[in-house]
Enzyme design. Structure first.
Site, PDB file in Angstrom:
ATOM      1  N   GLU A  49      -5.733  44.918  25.224  1.00 23.56           N
ATOM      2  CA  GLU A  49      -5.428  45.100  26.644  1.00 23.56           C
ATOM      3  C   GLU A  49      -4.367  46.194  26.676  1.00 23.56           C
ATOM      4  OE1 GLU A  49      -6.413  43.920  30.490  1.00 23.56           O
ATOM      5  OE2 GLU A  49      -7.332  43.401  28.586  1.00 23.56           O
ATOM      6  N   ASP A  60       5.000  44.086  36.767  1.00 26.90           N
ATOM      7  CA  ASP A  60       5.593  44.102  35.440  1.00 26.90           C
ATOM      8  C   ASP A  60       7.072  43.750  35.462  1.00 26.90           C
ATOM      9  OD1 ASP A  60       3.215  44.847  34.274  1.00 26.90           O
ATOM     10  OD2 ASP A  60       3.585  46.982  34.572  1.00 26.90           O
TER      11      ASP A  60
END
EC number: 4.2.1.20
Length: 268
Positions: A49, A60
């Site tokens: 990924e 994030d």
């Protein structure tokens, strides 16, 4: 897309789950990034990924944001990321490669062009973190046109309708969210998610991989016990990179150890 099907078939035959590491492409530099990815694969990663660094990453936590900043400092651009992807694919013809990224980067040169580039370099799937399912139609149409699996996030509070939609339109795998919020190894994944996994299976969804807050082997085991097909770990891996930027040999040793232990937890 077929690479995911092949992978899950092989793992099922061996009675193993998938361990999937996440890293930012180009962190801490393009050359080192390739070294890191080779190391992850050699240590037992079942799929990859990968992030394309973005200046405003909503989902994030600080660890992944810092990885993007290191890549930017090394001069990494989306074009360089595609060069790295092409190199990974050339070296590793069978491993599934997924991108986890943001819509701005997809829009940049047009949605169709983006998926075409993905297909050209051998990417298997794309998950766009800031596009909710109900806005995903143009993305998933372009993805399927180019043979790329559109990946959808299944949140812990998903209702039956959303689960049906994800099952019907997702390909490759289903990204099972441990919890809401931002990524980070400190934020432990909350288990169990049995009810979601059962529903997804009932609706014939692509296999579920659990992500967000997966940082130790016990959590991988718990994901599999809840019925997931595997687990994705990002922040814990990126932390190892961050702590060892100045000592690349030690970095690769620690990454090897971490991935080996996490992969071992997928074997029942």
């Amino acid at each position: 897309m077929e690479r995911y099907q092949q992978l899950f078939k092989q793992l099922a035959a061996k009675k193993e789950g998938a361990f999937v590491p996440f890293v930012q492409l180009g962190d801490p530099s393009p050359a080192m990034s390739l070294n890191i990815i080779d190391t992850l694969i050699a240590a037992g990663a079942d799929a990859l990924e990968l992030g394309i660094p973005f200046s405003d990453p909503l989902a994030d936590g600080p660890t992944i944001q810092n990885a993007a900043l290191r890549a930017f400092a090394a001069g990494v651009t989306p074009a360089i990321c595609f060069e790295i992807l092409a190199e990974i694919r050339q070296k590793h013809p069978t491993i599934p490669i997924g991108l986890l990224m943001y819509a701005n980067l997809v829009f940049h040169n047009g949605i169709d062009h983006f998926y075409q580039r993905c297909a050209e370099v051998g990417v298997d799937s794309v998950l766009i973190a800031d596009v909710p399912f109900e806005e995903s139609a143009p993305f998933r149409a372009a993805a399927l046109r180019h043979g790329i699996a559109p990946i959808f996030i299944c949140p812990p509070n998903a209702d039956g309708d959303l689960l049906r939609e994800i099952a019907s339109h997702g390909r490759g795998y289903t990204y099972l969210l441990s919890r809401a919020g931002v990524t980070g190894a400190e934020n432990h994944g909350q288990l169990p998610l049995n009810h979601l996994v059962d529903k997804l299976r009932e609706y014939n969804a692509a296999p579920a991989l659990q992500g967000f807050g997966i940082s130790e082997p016990a959590q991988v085991k718990a994901s599999l016990a809840a019925g997931a097909a595997g687990a994705i770990s990002g922040s814990a891996i990126v932390k190892i990179i961050e702590k060892n930027v100045a000592q690349p040999v030690e970095m690769l040793v620690q990454l090897t150890r971490f991935v080996t232990e996490m992969k071992a937890a997928t074997r029942s």
